[in-house]
Write a protein that holds these residues in place. Structure first.
Motif, PDB file in Angstrom:
ATOM      1  N   TRP A 115      52.489  40.134  49.665  1.00 45.50           N
ATOM      2  CA  TRP A 115      51.514  39.157  50.158  1.00 45.50           C
ATOM      3  C   TRP A 115      52.051  37.744  50.056  1.00 45.50           C
ATOM      4  CZ3 TRP A 115      46.526  40.145  51.886  1.00 45.50           C
ATOM      5  CH2 TRP A 115      46.050  41.446  51.690  1.00 45.50           C
ATOM      6  N   ASP A 116      51.629  36.906  50.951  1.00 44.36           N
ATOM      7  CA  ASP A 116      51.747  35.474  50.749  1.00 44.36           C
ATOM      8  C   ASP A 116      50.803  35.138  49.590  1.00 44.36           C
ATOM      9  OD1 ASP A 116      52.400  32.629  51.777  1.00 44.36           O
ATOM     10  OD2 ASP A 116      50.210  32.671  51.579  1.00 44.36           O
ATOM     11  N   LYS A 117      51.251  34.314  48.654  1.00 34.16           N
ATOM     12  CA  LYS A 117      50.448  34.060  47.445  1.00 34.16           C
ATOM     13  C   LYS A 117      49.064  33.520  47.759  1.00 34.16           C
ATOM     14  CE  LYS A 117      50.329  32.281  42.822  1.00 34.16           C
ATOM     15  NZ  LYS A 117      49.018  32.826  42.653  1.00 34.16           N
ATOM     16  N   ASP A 118      48.943  32.587  48.695  1.00 31.56           N
ATOM     17  CA  ASP A 118      47.628  32.038  49.017  1.00 31.56           C
ATOM     18  C   ASP A 118      46.701  33.114  49.574  1.00 31.56           C
ATOM     19  OD1 ASP A 118      48.395  29.518  48.148  1.00 31.56           O
ATOM     20  OD2 ASP A 118      48.929  28.821  50.164  1.00 31.56           O
ATOM     21  N   ALA A 119      47.233  33.979  50.437  1.00 33.63           N
ATOM     22  CA  ALA A 119      46.421  35.066  51.005  1.00 33.63           C
ATOM     23  C   ALA A 119      46.009  36.043  49.910  1.00 33.63           C
ATOM     24  CB  ALA A 119      47.186  35.788  52.108  1.00 33.63           C
ATOM     25  N   TRP A 120      46.926  36.343  48.985  1.00 31.74           N
ATOM     26  CA  TRP A 120      46.614  37.251  47.874  1.00 31.74           C
ATOM     27  C   TRP A 120      45.515  36.660  47.001  1.00 31.74           C
ATOM     28  CZ3 TRP A 120      46.564  41.932  46.200  1.00 31.74           C
ATOM     29  CH2 TRP A 120      46.387  42.198  44.844  1.00 31.74           C
ATOM     30  N   ASP A 121      45.641  35.397  46.673  1.00 32.08           N
ATOM     31  CA  ASP A 121      44.629  34.761  45.826  1.00 32.08           C
ATOM     32  C   ASP A 121      43.254  34.815  46.490  1.00 32.08           C
ATOM     33  OD1 ASP A 121      46.534  34.218  43.909  1.00 32.08           O
ATOM     34  OD2 ASP A 121      46.775  32.109  44.480  1.00 32.08           O
ATOM     35  N   LYS A 122      43.240  34.656  47.803  1.00 36.11           N
ATOM     36  CA  LYS A 122      41.961  34.692  48.527  1.00 36.11           C
ATOM     37  C   LYS A 122      41.354  36.093  48.532  1.00 36.11           C
ATOM     38  CE  LYS A 122      39.867  33.534  52.933  1.00 36.11           C
ATOM     39  NZ  LYS A 122      40.074  33.073  54.302  1.00 36.11           N
ATOM     40  N   ILE A 123      42.158  37.097  48.848  1.00 34.35           N
ATOM     41  CA  ILE A 123      41.628  38.463  48.957  1.00 34.35           C
ATOM     42  C   ILE A 123      41.388  39.091  47.585  1.00 34.35           C
ATOM     43  CG2 ILE A 123      43.801  39.778  49.065  1.00 34.35           C
ATOM     44  CD1 ILE A 123      42.458  41.344  51.393  1.00 34.35           C
ATOM     45  N   ASN A 124      42.072  38.598  46.572  1.00 36.04           N
ATOM     46  CA  ASN A 124      41.979  39.183  45.238  1.00 36.04           C
ATOM     47  C   ASN A 124      41.159  38.309  44.295  1.00 36.04           C
ATOM     48  OD1 ASN A 124      42.811  41.356  43.502  1.00 36.04           O
ATOM     49  ND2 ASN A 124      44.085  39.883  42.430  1.00 36.04           N
ATOM     50  N   GLY A 125      40.291  37.481  44.861  1.00 33.75           N
ATOM     51  CA  GLY A 125      39.474  36.588  44.051  1.00 33.75           C
ATOM     52  C   GLY A 125      38.523  37.345  43.139  1.00 33.75           C
ATOM     53  N   ASN A 126      37.879  36.621  42.265  1.00 29.49           N
ATOM     54  CA  ASN A 126      36.966  37.208  41.293  1.00 29.49           C
ATOM     55  C   ASN A 126      35.737  37.844  41.917  1.00 29.49           C
ATOM     56  OD1 ASN A 126      38.590  36.503  39.154  1.00 29.49           O
ATOM     57  ND2 ASN A 126      37.619  34.510  38.907  1.00 29.49           N
ATOM     58  N   ASP A 127      35.420  37.474  43.152  1.00 28.84           N
ATOM     59  CA  ASP A 127      34.199  37.967  43.775  1.00 28.84           C
ATOM     60  C   ASP A 127      34.453  39.139  44.732  1.00 28.84           C
ATOM     61  OD1 ASP A 127      35.543  36.520  45.660  1.00 28.84           O
ATOM     62  OD2 ASP A 127      33.858  35.268  46.230  1.00 28.84           O
ATOM     63  N   VAL A 128      35.511  39.921  44.492  1.00 31.54           N
ATOM     64  CA  VAL A 128      35.866  41.032  45.375  1.00 31.54           C
ATOM     65  C   VAL A 128      34.689  41.983  45.556  1.00 31.54           C
ATOM     66  CG1 VAL A 128      37.315  43.084  45.594  1.00 31.54           C
ATOM     67  CG2 VAL A 128      38.329  40.916  44.927  1.00 31.54           C
ATOM     68  N   PHE A 129      34.053  42.379  44.464  1.00 30.15           N
ATOM     69  CA  PHE A 129      32.954  43.331  44.565  1.00 30.15           C
ATOM     70  C   PHE A 129      31.711  42.698  45.183  1.00 30.15           C
ATOM     71  CE2 PHE A 129      35.487  45.320  41.155  1.00 30.15           C
ATOM     72  CZ  PHE A 129      35.739  46.516  41.791  1.00 30.15           C
TER      73      PHE A 129
END
Length: 145
Positions: A115-129
């Motif tokens: 992943w691009d780090k920014d994209a990963w941080d967005k998709i893997n944020g704390n509010d995933v669920f």
């Protein structure tokens, strides 16, 4: 089994270091292709062979099958690990995943996502669920995690 998250920097030539733990499982040569949700996915040879065989078995008249075949096979490259533990990710794949300099490699059992780090941080944020629909959450319940 692949697991964990590793942060690396891609060099100007498009090379990225594969973590030693991942290299053990992936081997010296493996396949990288486009993945879902804007990442790239790396598969060890035996897993890739199963995917390839399943895609070849799809009917040419199946629209979704054609799209999936294009996504996976049409974008696949065989990567060879150099002496420094790096692979070269082609420009078209870097463009497809919007990968610039900072890269995250994450192990997901039978594959590695890049992943691009920014994209990963967005998709893997704390509010995933919190972002999941009730239907998606219901399906997770069936897994009995």
């Amino acid at each position: 089994m692949f697991m964990g998250e590793y942060n690396h920097t891609m060099d100007a030539k498009g090379r990225v270091t594969i973590p030693a733990k991942f290299r053990e499982e992936l081997g010296d040569k493996f396949v990288v292709t486009r993945g879902f949700e804007g990442c790239l996915t790396a598969y060890p040879p035996e897993r890739w062979e199963r995917i390839e065989n399943n895609l070849k078995a799809l009917s040419l008249t199946n629209s979704a099958g054609r799209k999936l075949t294009r996504l996976f096979l049409g974008n696949a490259i065989e990567c060879e690990v150099d002496q420094m533990g790096r692979i070269l990710i082609t420009q078209p794949l870097r463009n497809a995943a919007s990968i610039n300099k900072n890269v995250v490699l994450t192990g997901l059992g039978d594959r590695v996502e890049i992943w691009d780090k920014d994209a990963w941080d967005k998709i893997n944020g704390n509010d995933v669920f919190e972002e999941m629909t009730q239907d998606e959450l219901d399906k997770l319940e069936e897994l009995e995690l």
